[in-house]
Enzyme design. Structure first.
Site, short mmCIF file in Angstrom:
data_model
loop_
_atom_site.label_atom_id
_atom_site.label_comp_id
_atom_site.label_asym_id
_atom_site.label_seq_id
_atom_site.Cartn_x
_atom_site.Cartn_y
_atom_site.Cartn_z
N CYS A 1 98.02 3.86 62.78
CA CYS A 1 99.20 3.02 63.03
C CYS A 1 98.98 2.39 64.40
O CYS A 1 98.26 2.95 65.23
CB CYS A 1 100.42 3.93 63.03
SG CYS A 1 101.92 3.23 63.74
N HIS A 2 99.61 1.25 64.66
CA HIS A 2 99.35 0.60 65.95
C HIS A 2 99.77 1.48 67.14
O HIS A 2 99.20 1.38 68.22
CB HIS A 2 99.98 -0.80 66.02
CG HIS A 2 99.15 -1.72 66.86
ND1 HIS A 2 98.70 -2.95 66.44
CD2 HIS A 2 98.64 -1.56 68.11
CE1 HIS A 2 97.97 -3.49 67.39
NE2 HIS A 2 97.93 -2.67 68.41
N THR A 3 100.73 2.37 66.93
CA THR A 3 101.17 3.26 68.02
C THR A 3 99.99 4.11 68.53
O THR A 3 99.86 4.33 69.74
CB THR A 3 102.34 4.15 67.54
OG1 THR A 3 103.32 3.32 66.93
CG2 THR A 3 102.96 4.91 68.69
N HIS B 1 99.28 10.28 63.67
CA HIS B 1 100.61 10.80 63.30
C HIS B 1 101.01 10.42 61.88
O HIS B 1 101.99 10.91 61.38
CB HIS B 1 101.67 10.31 64.29
CG HIS B 1 101.80 8.82 64.33
ND1 HIS B 1 100.92 8.04 65.04
CD2 HIS B 1 102.68 7.99 63.75
CE1 HIS B 1 101.26 6.78 64.87
NE2 HIS B 1 102.32 6.72 64.09
N GLU B 2 100.24 9.52 61.23
CA GLU B 2 100.60 9.14 59.85
C GLU B 2 99.64 9.91 58.95
O GLU B 2 98.43 9.64 58.99
CB GLU B 2 100.43 7.62 59.71
CG GLU B 2 100.98 7.04 58.43
CD GLU B 2 100.97 5.51 58.45
OE1 GLU B 2 101.71 4.90 59.22
OE2 GLU B 2 100.19 4.94 57.67
N CYS C 1 115.74 19.35 63.37
CA CYS C 1 115.94 20.81 63.48
C CYS C 1 117.03 21.29 62.54
O CYS C 1 117.11 22.46 62.22
CB CYS C 1 116.26 21.19 64.92
SG CYS C 1 117.96 20.77 65.43
N CYS D 1 121.24 20.67 65.50
CA CYS D 1 121.86 20.01 66.66
C CYS D 1 122.92 19.00 66.21
O CYS D 1 123.06 18.71 65.01
CB CYS D 1 120.79 19.32 67.50
SG CYS D 1 120.11 17.85 66.72
N CYS E 1 121.40 16.13 64.17
CA CYS E 1 121.02 16.48 62.80
C CYS E 1 122.26 16.67 61.93
O CYS E 1 122.24 16.39 60.74
CB CYS E 1 120.14 17.72 62.78
SG CYS E 1 118.48 17.38 63.40
N CYS F 1 117.10 13.81 66.56
CA CYS F 1 117.22 15.26 66.78
C CYS F 1 117.05 15.61 68.26
O CYS F 1 116.11 15.18 68.92
CB CYS F 1 116.14 15.96 65.94
SG CYS F 1 116.00 17.72 66.26
N ARG G 1 113.11 15.10 68.65
CA ARG G 1 112.99 13.63 68.58
C ARG G 1 111.67 13.20 69.21
O ARG G 1 111.10 13.92 70.04
CB ARG G 1 114.16 12.94 69.29
CG ARG G 1 114.11 13.07 70.79
CD ARG G 1 115.11 12.16 71.45
NE ARG G 1 116.48 12.53 71.13
CZ ARG G 1 117.55 11.95 71.67
NH1 ARG G 1 117.41 10.99 72.55
NH2 ARG G 1 118.76 12.34 71.35
N CYS H 1 104.77 7.42 58.37
CA CYS H 1 105.20 6.56 59.48
C CYS H 1 105.47 5.15 58.99
O CYS H 1 106.61 4.77 58.79
CB CYS H 1 104.20 6.55 60.64
SG CYS H 1 104.75 5.39 61.93
N ARG I 1 96.92 -0.85 56.10
CA ARG I 1 96.61 0.54 56.43
C ARG I 1 95.21 0.91 55.94
O ARG I 1 94.80 0.55 54.84
CB ARG I 1 97.63 1.49 55.83
CG ARG I 1 98.96 1.50 56.59
CD ARG I 1 98.74 1.82 58.06
NE ARG I 1 99.95 2.21 58.75
CZ ARG I 1 100.47 1.56 59.81
NH1 ARG I 1 99.90 0.47 60.30
NH2 ARG I 1 101.56 2.03 60.40
#
Ligand code: NAD
Ligand code: ZN
Length: 345
Positions: free
Chosen positions: A13-15, A35-36, A65, A68, A71, A79, A83, A143, A338
């Site tokens: 992903c670009h992140t 992360h994806e 979670c 909280c 959530c 969250c 988060r 993602c 992707r």
């Protein structure tokens, strides 16, 4: 509350690229990006009751979670405990990294670090999904797809027959366009600096295109002329601060809503004239398309299994893990959407 996952597929992903380049983001190295992804639970730690070895799962960069105030609220996916926090490089439980080399820590990224055959994540950042789902496809739900699609359907909420502008036509932006199409928008205007994106974007419901580089006027004026005063909704998926400002300024006064999705440079500042807000334009932003990962993601997977979502068209390349750098090259060249990285290769 931690689980060890065997990652089977991951995508770029670009992140990930922003944090690898570390030009506009805090440098934290050595670090395992990614992360994806999709994988299988290998083992579970103390306190984990909702996951067991063998479960098919999608790790998510922002957690849930379930306890909280966020959530428990219908209105938030932010969250308190889990988060998204791109600067956190260790596990919450003990402030340590679970990866090391020669006794030195290798840091985590977005609580997921999926560019690894095995990773350790907080169980609140893991969505358990139907084991029938093909992991090499639903991987993009973790993602890109949910981020863009949700930004439109959950946050921008265009009405049937409305006009929607999408800034940035990568996987996230095209998922946002797909959301606009499903919501019944009649005009979907794609805005991108890379004209090569336009042909592909038609398959995602884009009806018109604007390349800001081909106009002498600012893009907000071009859009206002095309739409008799402004678009009903704008979704920004570029990470570029100018595009974020343009997205707000492009929406119609009285009812227009702009939604920011792109991850900004760490020093970015949003500057616009306050008259836009007095004129009743609305500016919003969202992480992960406002989905609660553990509650909503299994439902999105079912939608895909019922044939309601076309994930295949987001997957343009695939490489073995040993050739992961090719995925970076493609993204930097603005080619494809992707690229699925197979961990067994
Ligand atoms: P991508 O690189 O595949 O696509 C981005 C597109 O934006 C490219 O086609 C590029 O040409 C275009 N673009 C760049 N600057 C522009 C400008 N000024 N005007 C118009 N178009 C411009 O990236 P992606 O993987 O689709 O991710 C898009 C953005 O979403 C990134 O900023 C990423 O970090 C962010 N993101 C946010 C979340 C979230 O939860 N909010 C999650 C994932 C990704
Ligand atoms: Zn991402």
């Amino acid at each position: 509350m931690e689980v060890r996952l065997k990652i089977l597929y991951t995508s770029l992903c670009h992140t990930d690229v922003y944090f690898w380049e570390a030009k506009g983001q805090t440098p934290v190295f050595p670090r395992i990006l990614g992360h994806e992804a999709a994988g299988i639970v290998e083992s579970v730690g103390e306190g984990v009751t909702e996951l067991a070895p063998g479960d098919h799962v999608l790790p998510v960069f922002t957690g849930e979670c379930k306890e909280c105030a966020h959530c428990k609220s219908e209105e938030s996916n932010m969250c308190e405990l889990l988060r998204i926090n791109p600067d956190r490089k260790v596990m919450i439980n003990d402030g340590q990294a679970r990866f090391s080399i020669n006794g030195q820590p290798i840091y985590h990224f977005l609580g997921t670090s999926t560019f690894s055959e095995y990773t350790v994540v907080h169980s609140g950042c893991v969505a358990k999904i139907n084991p029938e789902a093909p992991l090499d496809k639903v991987c993009v739900l973790s993602c890109g797809f949910c981020t863009g699609f949700g930004a439109t359907v959950n946050v921008a909420k265009p009405k049937k027959g409305s006009t929607v502008a999408i800034f940035g036509l990568g996987a996230v932006g095209l998922a946002a366009a797909e959301g606009a199409r499903v919501a019944g928008a009649s005009r979907i205007i794609g805005v991108d600096l890379n004209s090569n994106r336009f042909e592909t974007a038609k398959k995602f419901g884009c009806t018109e295109f604007v390349n800001p580089l081909e106009h002498s006027k600012p893009v907000q004026e071009v859009l206002a002329e095309m739409t008799n005063g402004g678009v009903d909704r704008a979704v920004e998926c570029t990470g570029n601060i100018n595009a974020m400002i343009q997205a707000l300024e492009s929406v119609h006064d009285g009812w227009g809503v702009a939604v920011l999705v792109g991850v900004p440079h760490k020093d970015a500042e949003f500057k616009t004239h306050p008259i836009h807000f007095l004129n009743e334009k609305t500016l919003k932003g969202t992480f992960y398309g406002h989905y609660k990962p553990r509650t909503d993601l299994p439902v999105v997977v079912e939608q895909y299994l019922k044939g309601e979502l076309e994930l295949e068209k987001f997957i343009t390349h695939s490489v073995p893990f040993s050739e992961i750098n090719k995925a970076f090259e493609l993204m930097l060249a603005g080619q494809g959407l992707r690229c699925i990285i197979h961990m067994d290769g």
